[in-house]
Design an enzyme around this catalytic site. Structure first.
Site, PDB file in Angstrom:
ATOM      1  CE  LYS A  22     -96.058 -88.955  -1.422  1.00  0.00           C
ATOM      2  NZ  LYS A  22     -97.022 -89.918  -0.407  1.00  0.00           N
ATOM      3  CG  ASN A  23     -95.067 -93.039  -0.516  1.00  0.00           C
ATOM      4  OD1 ASN A  23     -95.569 -92.086   0.080  1.00  0.00           O
ATOM      5  ND2 ASN A  23     -95.755 -93.621  -1.316  1.00  0.00           N
ATOM      6  CB  CYS A 117    -104.483 -88.918  -1.906  1.00  0.00           C
ATOM      7  SG  CYS A 117    -103.064 -87.780  -2.536  1.00  0.00           S
ATOM      8  NE  ARG A 122    -105.314 -93.858   1.432  1.00  0.00           N
ATOM      9  CZ  ARG A 122    -104.401 -93.106   1.176  1.00  0.00           C
ATOM     10  NH1 ARG A 122    -104.376 -91.886   0.834  1.00  0.00           N
ATOM     11  NH2 ARG A 122    -103.143 -93.583   1.161  1.00  0.00           N
ATOM     12  CG  ASP A 307     -98.799 -94.394  -5.624  1.00  0.00           C
ATOM     13  OD1 ASP A 307    -100.090 -94.440  -5.271  1.00  0.00           O
ATOM     14  OD2 ASP A 307     -98.117 -94.571  -4.765  1.00  0.00           O
ATOM     15  NE  ARG A 399    -100.156 -84.907   0.358  1.00  0.00           N
ATOM     16  CZ  ARG A 399    -100.743 -86.203   0.219  1.00  0.00           C
ATOM     17  NH1 ARG A 399    -101.808 -86.237  -0.335  1.00  0.00           N
ATOM     18  NH2 ARG A 399    -100.002 -87.320   0.671  1.00  0.00           N
TER      19      ARG A 399
HETATM   20  C1  EPZ Z   1     -99.296 -96.439   0.493  1.00  0.00           C
HETATM   21  O1  EPZ Z   1    -100.492 -96.046   1.129  1.00  0.00           O
HETATM   22  C2  EPZ Z   1     -98.916 -95.216  -0.249  1.00  0.00           C
HETATM   23  N1  EPZ Z   1     -98.696 -94.151   0.760  1.00  0.00           N
HETATM   24  C3  EPZ Z   1     -99.695 -94.809  -1.338  1.00  0.00           C
HETATM   25  O2  EPZ Z   1     -99.106 -93.734  -2.095  1.00  0.00           O
HETATM   26  C4  EPZ Z   1     -99.817 -95.956  -2.078  1.00  0.00           C
HETATM   27  O3  EPZ Z   1    -101.019 -95.601  -3.213  1.00  0.00           O
HETATM   28  C5  EPZ Z   1    -100.261 -97.254  -1.641  1.00  0.00           C
HETATM   29  O4  EPZ Z   1     -99.494 -97.409  -0.360  1.00  0.00           O
HETATM   30  C6  EPZ Z   1    -100.372 -98.415  -2.495  1.00  0.00           C
HETATM   31  O5  EPZ Z   1     -99.000 -98.618  -2.847  1.00  0.00           O
HETATM   32  C7  EPZ Z   1     -97.488 -94.251   1.506  1.00  0.00           C
HETATM   33  O6  EPZ Z   1     -96.599 -94.833   1.630  1.00  0.00           O
HETATM   34  C8  EPZ Z   1     -97.657 -93.025   2.627  1.00  0.00           C
HETATM   35  P1  EPZ Z   1    -101.961 -99.861   1.674  1.00  0.00           P
HETATM   36  P2  EPZ Z   1    -101.254 -96.986   2.224  1.00  0.00           P
HETATM   37  O7  EPZ Z   1    -102.210 -99.900   2.984  1.00  0.00           O
HETATM   38  O8  EPZ Z   1    -100.139 -97.663   3.048  1.00  0.00           O
HETATM   39  C9  EPZ Z   1    -106.269-101.950   1.742  1.00  0.00           C
HETATM   40  C10 EPZ Z   1     -99.078 -91.576  -3.184  1.00  0.00           C
HETATM   41  O9  EPZ Z   1     -99.570 -90.923  -4.299  1.00  0.00           O
HETATM   42  N2  EPZ Z   1    -106.135-101.791   3.341  1.00  0.00           N
HETATM   43  O10 EPZ Z   1    -100.837-100.461   0.742  1.00  0.00           O
HETATM   44  O11 EPZ Z   1    -102.230 -96.365   2.589  1.00  0.00           O
HETATM   45  C11 EPZ Z   1    -106.457-100.467   1.196  1.00  0.00           C
HETATM   46  O12 EPZ Z   1    -107.846 -99.924   1.326  1.00  0.00           O
HETATM   47  C12 EPZ Z   1     -99.807 -92.628  -2.361  1.00  0.00           C
HETATM   48  O13 EPZ Z   1     -97.819 -91.504  -3.039  1.00  0.00           O
HETATM   49  C13 EPZ Z   1    -107.074-102.281   4.112  1.00  0.00           C
HETATM   50  O14 EPZ Z   1    -107.770-102.929   3.779  1.00  0.00           O
HETATM   51  O15 EPZ Z   1    -101.814 -98.372   1.213  1.00  0.00           O
HETATM   52  C14 EPZ Z   1    -105.880-100.743  -0.101  1.00  0.00           C
HETATM   53  O16 EPZ Z   1    -106.866-101.171  -0.906  1.00  0.00           O
HETATM   54  C15 EPZ Z   1    -101.290 -92.245  -2.180  1.00  0.00           C
HETATM   55  N3  EPZ Z   1    -106.694-102.318   5.525  1.00  0.00           N
HETATM   56  C16 EPZ Z   1    -104.674-101.673  -0.040  1.00  0.00           C
HETATM   57  O17 EPZ Z   1    -105.097-102.246   1.229  1.00  0.00           O
HETATM   58  C17 EPZ Z   1    -105.671-101.635   5.952  1.00  0.00           C
HETATM   59  O18 EPZ Z   1    -105.454-101.683   7.362  1.00  0.00           O
HETATM   60  C18 EPZ Z   1    -103.578-101.172  -0.017  1.00  0.00           C
HETATM   61  O19 EPZ Z   1    -103.251-100.139   1.041  1.00  0.00           O
HETATM   62  C19 EPZ Z   1    -104.743-101.048   5.018  1.00  0.00           C
HETATM   63  C20 EPZ Z   1    -104.998-100.979   3.876  1.00  0.00           C
END
Ligand code: EPZ
Length: 427
Positions: A22-23, A117, A122, A307, A399
């Site tokens: 998916k991702n 989610c 986020r 995840d 989803r």
């Molecule tokens: C991706 O989300 C995945 N989603 C999520 O999968 C997964 O939980 C997550 O990565 C972590 O592995 C997709 O790939 C579509 P991040 P993403 O940016 O990209 C902080 C699932 O169940 N952050 O890596 O949104 C954030 O708050 C899901 O499939 C900032 O501070 O996650 C978090 O603490 C849900 N500023 C950390 O970084 C930013 O601009 C990691 O988030 C971006 C992120």
């Protein structure tokens, strides 16, 4: 109303095929917008997030030929808009990739702030930082993100303050057609990041270092169409079935996966007492005793994936002793613990830590799926619990998991998909 009814307990046995990631897919679909031509994609998961993405692409002018449920040809020769409707983009998180890809093609892009989610705050500040470094102007107002550029984006050094999957991929997407070299530091190394870079390289992009701490993108002026690209198998779906096999003291061959991607999960399953055998593209998981206790701290790849922590918690619910989960990625990922408590789990969560004391049994109960992975955990809990578990709010699960009901049924689970009180067995 849709729900799953899981009648436990059961012992999972047999073979299951894993779908495309998916991702990776939710980034590769918008990445196709960077080429004025066709991309032939295989192993695309048939899940609601992907169907939502097809709808967005079609609203922008993409012509999609649906060859089978997992294979499409996307023709982006004539994209006539870079304004994506609020209704379409606000539904899910990965719509933010439209910013990076459409900025490669248009001077002005508008999407709504992404949904997805509820895992706590986020932010997308690191995405914005990357776009601005390359010369775009970003404005966030009234629930929308407006990205503009007056000339071709220009390569630049980008240092991400946090390791972010989304910001890493968006920085790559926007740098692909920029002028000059972009070096992105402190990047995410998840398998789906590498898959997106491989896909872009198959179109003629020049991206090096995906899977390491630093990624170098040498901008190109255009990309070529893709005659065939197969998306990698889903790491988290693989892990979900591995854990379900162990929880139910079953014996399952999980096929069409990449064992290397599963190492953090495999290591914990072995620590819990499971037997894990790795083959070239499959993994067999079996378990014949009560799980030993263990602790987890979620980390960016190659650490233990956030995840997978809700699913893994079910092993701890039944372990011999007390285990702990520390969540270090999302601030609010323990809402599911109240649901498990309804099933008899001895679990308490405070802030980003959950302490779980193993009990002898879980008991079926009505439970809610708070998010995608929490929903998968509720199904796993239902498989091992005594009695019926009714899982509601399952739109979250649909989803991200293709044919989840059929796949568990194929392994011997007694699970039904019920919509508006009409029962559909999942054979
Ligand atoms: C991706 O989300 C995945 N989603 C999520 O999968 C997964 O939980 C997550 O990565 C972590 O592995 C997709 O790939 C579509 P991040 P993403 O940016 O990209 C902080 C699932 O169940 N952050 O890596 O949104 C954030 O708050 C899901 O499939 C900032 O501070 O996650 C978090 O603490 C849900 N500023 C950390 O970084 C930013 O601009 C990691 O988030 C971006 C992120």
């Amino acid at each position: 109303m849709e729900k799953f009814i899981v009648r436990g307990p059961c012992t999972l046995k047999g073979e299951v095929n894993i779908s495309g990631a998916k991702n990776a897919a939710v980034a590769i679909l918008p990445a196709t917008l960077l080429v004025r031509g066709k991309c032939h994609l295989e192993n695309v998961p048939d899940i609601s997030d992907i169907r939502a993405y097809y709808e967005i692409l079609e609203s922008l002018g993409s012509k999609i030929t649906y060859i089978s449920k997992n294979e499409v040809i996307i023709d982006n020769s004539e994209i006539n808009s870079a304004i994506v409707s609020y209704e379409l983009t606000s539904k899910f998180r990965a719509s933010y990739y439209l910013l990076g890809s459409l900025l490669g093609r248009f001077d002005k892009v508008q999407i709504s702030l992404p949904g997805g989610c509820n895992l706590g705050a986020r932010p997308i500040d690191q995405h914005i930082k990357a776009f601005e470094k390359l010369g775009a102007t970003i404005e966030v107002k009234s629930g929308n993100v407006y990205a503009t550029r007056t000339e071709r984006l220009k390569g630049a050094p980008i240092f991400l303050d946090v390791v972010s999957v989304g910001a890493t991929i968006n920085a790559i997407l926007s740098a692909t057609l920029a002028e000059g070299i972009t070096v992105i530091e402190n990047v995410a190394k998840e398998p789906h990041v590498v898959d997106v870079a491989n896909f872009l390289n198959s179109m003629g992009a020049k991206i090096k270092g995906a899977g390491t701490d630093s990624i170098k993108v040498t901008g190109v002026t255009s990309l070529e169409q893709v005659s065939s690209y197969s998306i990698i198998p889903d790491q988290i779906e693989t892990g979900t079935f591995m854990v379900a096999a162990a929880v139910t003291k079953g014996d399952v061959l999980v096929k069409n996966c990449i064992p290397k991607h599963m190492e953090p999960i495999t290591a914990k399953l072995i620590e819990a007492g499971a037997t894990v055998e790795e083959f070239e593209s499959s993994i067999r998981v079996s378990m014949n005793k009560r799980p030993s206790s263990f602790s987890i701290k979620t980390m960016p790849y190659p650490g233990f994936p956030t995840d997978m922590q809700p699913q893994m918690s079910i092993l701890l619910c039944l372990c011999d002793g007390t285990g702990m989960i520390v969540e270090s990625i999302w601030e609010s990922r323990f809402l599911y613990t109240d649901e498990l408590a309804k099933m008899g789990a001895d679990i308490s969560a405070h802030g980003t830590t959950a302490i779980i004391k193993g009990v002898d049994k879980l008991y079926g109960a009505p439970v809610k799926s708070h998010d995608l992975r929490a929903g998968a955990a509720m199904i796993i809990a239902g498989l091992v619990a005594e009695g019926d578990t009714e899982v509601t709010n399952i739109a979250h699960i649909l989803r991200g998991y293709e044919d989840i009901c059929q796949k568990f049924s194929g392994l011997g689970a007694n699970i039904e998909y019920v919509v508006d009180d009409e029962v559909n067995t999942c054979d």
